[in-house]
Design an enzyme around this catalytic site. Structure first.
Site, PDB file in Angstrom:
ATOM      1  N   HIS A  60       0.831  -1.207   0.000  1.00  0.00           N
ATOM      2  CA  HIS A  60       0.000   0.000   0.000  1.00  0.00           C
ATOM      3  C   HIS A  60       0.864   1.254   0.000  1.00  0.00           C
ATOM      4  O   HIS A  60       0.516   2.258  -0.633  1.00  0.00           O
ATOM      5  CB  HIS A  60      -0.919  -0.016   1.222  1.00  0.00           C
ATOM      6  CG  HIS A  60      -1.721   1.235   1.374  1.00  0.00           C
ATOM      7  ND1 HIS A  60      -1.439   2.186   2.332  1.00  0.00           N
ATOM      8  CD2 HIS A  60      -2.794   1.704   0.681  1.00  0.00           C
ATOM      9  CE1 HIS A  60      -2.300   3.176   2.228  1.00  0.00           C
ATOM     10  NE2 HIS A  60      -3.126   2.915   1.241  1.00  0.00           N
ATOM     11  N   GLU A  63       1.702   1.985  -3.473  1.00  0.00           N
ATOM     12  CA  GLU A  63       0.573   2.554  -4.200  1.00  0.00           C
ATOM     13  C   GLU A  63       0.586   4.078  -4.111  1.00  0.00           C
ATOM     14  O   GLU A  63       0.297   4.776  -5.092  1.00  0.00           O
ATOM     15  CB  GLU A  63      -0.742   1.995  -3.645  1.00  0.00           C
ATOM     16  CG  GLU A  63      -1.979   2.562  -4.304  1.00  0.00           C
ATOM     17  CD  GLU A  63      -3.169   2.609  -3.370  1.00  0.00           C
ATOM     18  OE1 GLU A  63      -3.814   3.667  -3.273  1.00  0.00           O
ATOM     19  OE2 GLU A  63      -3.453   1.581  -2.732  1.00  0.00           O
ATOM     20  N   HIS A  64       0.932   4.592  -2.954  1.00  0.00           N
ATOM     21  CA  HIS A  64       1.042   6.043  -2.773  1.00  0.00           C
ATOM     22  C   HIS A  64       2.267   6.603  -3.489  1.00  0.00           C
ATOM     23  O   HIS A  64       2.188   7.604  -4.196  1.00  0.00           O
ATOM     24  CB  HIS A  64       1.135   6.383  -1.285  1.00  0.00           C
ATOM     25  CG  HIS A  64      -0.169   6.323  -0.561  1.00  0.00           C
ATOM     26  ND1 HIS A  64      -0.736   7.413   0.053  1.00  0.00           N
ATOM     27  CD2 HIS A  64      -1.028   5.298  -0.345  1.00  0.00           C
ATOM     28  CE1 HIS A  64      -1.881   7.075   0.621  1.00  0.00           C
ATOM     29  NE2 HIS A  64      -2.073   5.777   0.401  1.00  0.00           N
TER      30      HIS A  64
END
Length: 436
Positions: A60, A63-64
């Protein structure tokens, strides 16, 4: 390079084609000639369950970070390139994959492919960006932790699967995010973001040949086409699901109690998934379902009450969620247990089966009315399923579900040891008797 027609479609619409490029990069498209938009998705077959303990939260985090900048675009240019033409760009992380996507006018397909390919293949992952985005993710975790209806599902997964990657939160924890440094995240990125692990899916008013050409050009420009054709996600062990009934309680001074009661479900390729889907729809899938009718309509015990299924490569979940006044939780739990037991012992009525099938059929078709949903369907199928069933094939499989199949899957899944997660002002109250 090999190209295959997965579904021929009708009258030029709904044609699904796949091309495998050097290095194993897969491109799948679905033609929708009557629309003016295009949805592009880049699916990477790595999710939070693939993280080693030292990488918890890295998927995650990436993802950023992939939107923070590449050698040719900074963060502003990435978003402005798509939003400046009236499109949208975003991403999400799941347990077993990550998706970066954009939706634009059909005439802007080239821009969407170019920007997304740049983001996925050429992120800089700088130390400064890691530090600035760390704060954003910690804020996201804090926001998530403030919503008990979100937290209770994480508590349920943790109790169901124990201390295993599939039982941990996708976002990671405050401790794991603070422990992740630039080197560890970059190493994770370069190891797993490989062509063989990636599917590019496009749906809308497109020609397959043009999409393949644009993707090939974008990946060649990044030097990302080719390389080893073999890739295996690092999920080498099972999920470690708990084999005994278990209740976990998070004591919070909330105005509403939140609970999830459930057990392990079916893997995504299990042929019984259609029968379980009909069962789920009838038990708690809508306003006409047993649980909604008993808990809300007849007794007024809760505002929200539903059941759900989640499927993964080797396991799944079946759960019942209810939000109610803390004083009503014992009554709610009894109804949930009684209705589950009744389904196991008596099955579903003919009317319930008809409504369950209708809900599944309608949900499938109505959910595929736009380019984004079509793109997601073909991309996810190519990434995680062994075959792409046509919509008509899926509808036929739903319709063919028999009462005996529903009864069999109910006796299997609903008789498994139950897990209960509760959030509310309960101190050290023991809910163990409610699930035994």
């Amino acid at each position: 390079m090999t190209t295959t027609t997965l579904h021929p479609g009708k009258d030029g619409a709904g044609v699904v084609r796949r091309t495998v490029l050097p290095g194993g990069l897969r491109v799948v498209t679905e033609t929708m000639p009557t629309v003016r938009s295009v949805a592009v998705g880049m699916w990477v077959g790595i999710g939070s369950r693939d993280e080693a303990p030292e990488h918890t939260g890295a998927t995650h985090f990436l993802e950023h970070l992939l939107f923070k900048g590449t050698p040719t675009r900074d963060a502003m240019e990435i978003s402005a390139s798509i939003e400046g033409i009236g499109g949208e760009i975003n991403a999400f992380t799941a347990k077993e994959y990550t998706c970066y996507y954009a939706r634009v006018l059909d005439e802007d397909l080239r821009i969407a492919v170019d920007v997304l390919a740049d983001v996925v293949t050429s992120s800089l992952v700088t130390a400064d960006d890691v530090e600035s985005e760390r704060g954003v993710i910690l804020e996201e975790i804090a926001m998530h932790d403030d919503d008990p209806s979100d937290v209770v599902h994480e508590q349920f997964a943790a109790a169901l699967y124990g201390d295993s990657p599939i039982g941990r939160p996708i976002l990671g924890t405050v401790e794991s995010i603070n422990a992740l440094g630039r080197e560890r995240i970059a190493e994770y990125y370069h190891r797993y973001y490989r062509p063989r692990a990636t599917v590019v899916s496009v749906a809308g008013n497109v020609r397959h040949e043009e999409v393949v050409e644009l993707v090939t050009r974008a990946y060649e420009r990044a030097g990302a086409l080719g390389g080893p054709a073999e890739f295996t996600p690092p999920r080498t062990s099972g999920p470690g699901a708990e084999t005994n009934s278990r209740a976990v309680v998070l004591d919070r001074p909330t105005e509403q109690a939140n609970l999830v009661l459930g057990t392990t479900g079916l893997a995504r390729t299990d042929e019984r998934r259609f029968a379980l889907g009909v069962l789920n729809a009838a038990l708690g899938g809508g306003m006409s379902s047993r649980l909604f009718q008993e808990i809300r309509e007849k007794r007024g015990l809760a505002y929200s009450a539903y059941s759900y299924t989640s499927a993964y490569a080797d396991t799944g979940q079946f759960g019942i969620y209810v939000g109610c006044l803390p004083s009503k939780i014992d009554d709610v739990l009894k109804i949930c247990r009684d209705e589950v037991s009744r389904v196991v012992s008596e099955g579903l009525s003919a009317d319930e089966i008809m409504r369950g099938k209708g809900q599944m059929r309608g949900g499938l078709v109505l959910g595929l009315e736009d380019t984004g949903s079509r793109m997601s369907r073909i991309g996810k199928n190519e990434l995680v399923y062994e075959e792409l069933m046509s919509v008509d094939e899926v509808l036929s499989r739903i319709e063919s579900v028999t009462p005996d199949e529903i009864s069999e899957v109910a006796r299997d899944v609903l008789k498994r040891p139950l897990t209960l997660a509760v959030i509310g002002p309960y101190g050290d109250k023991d809910f163990g008797d409610a699930i035994r």
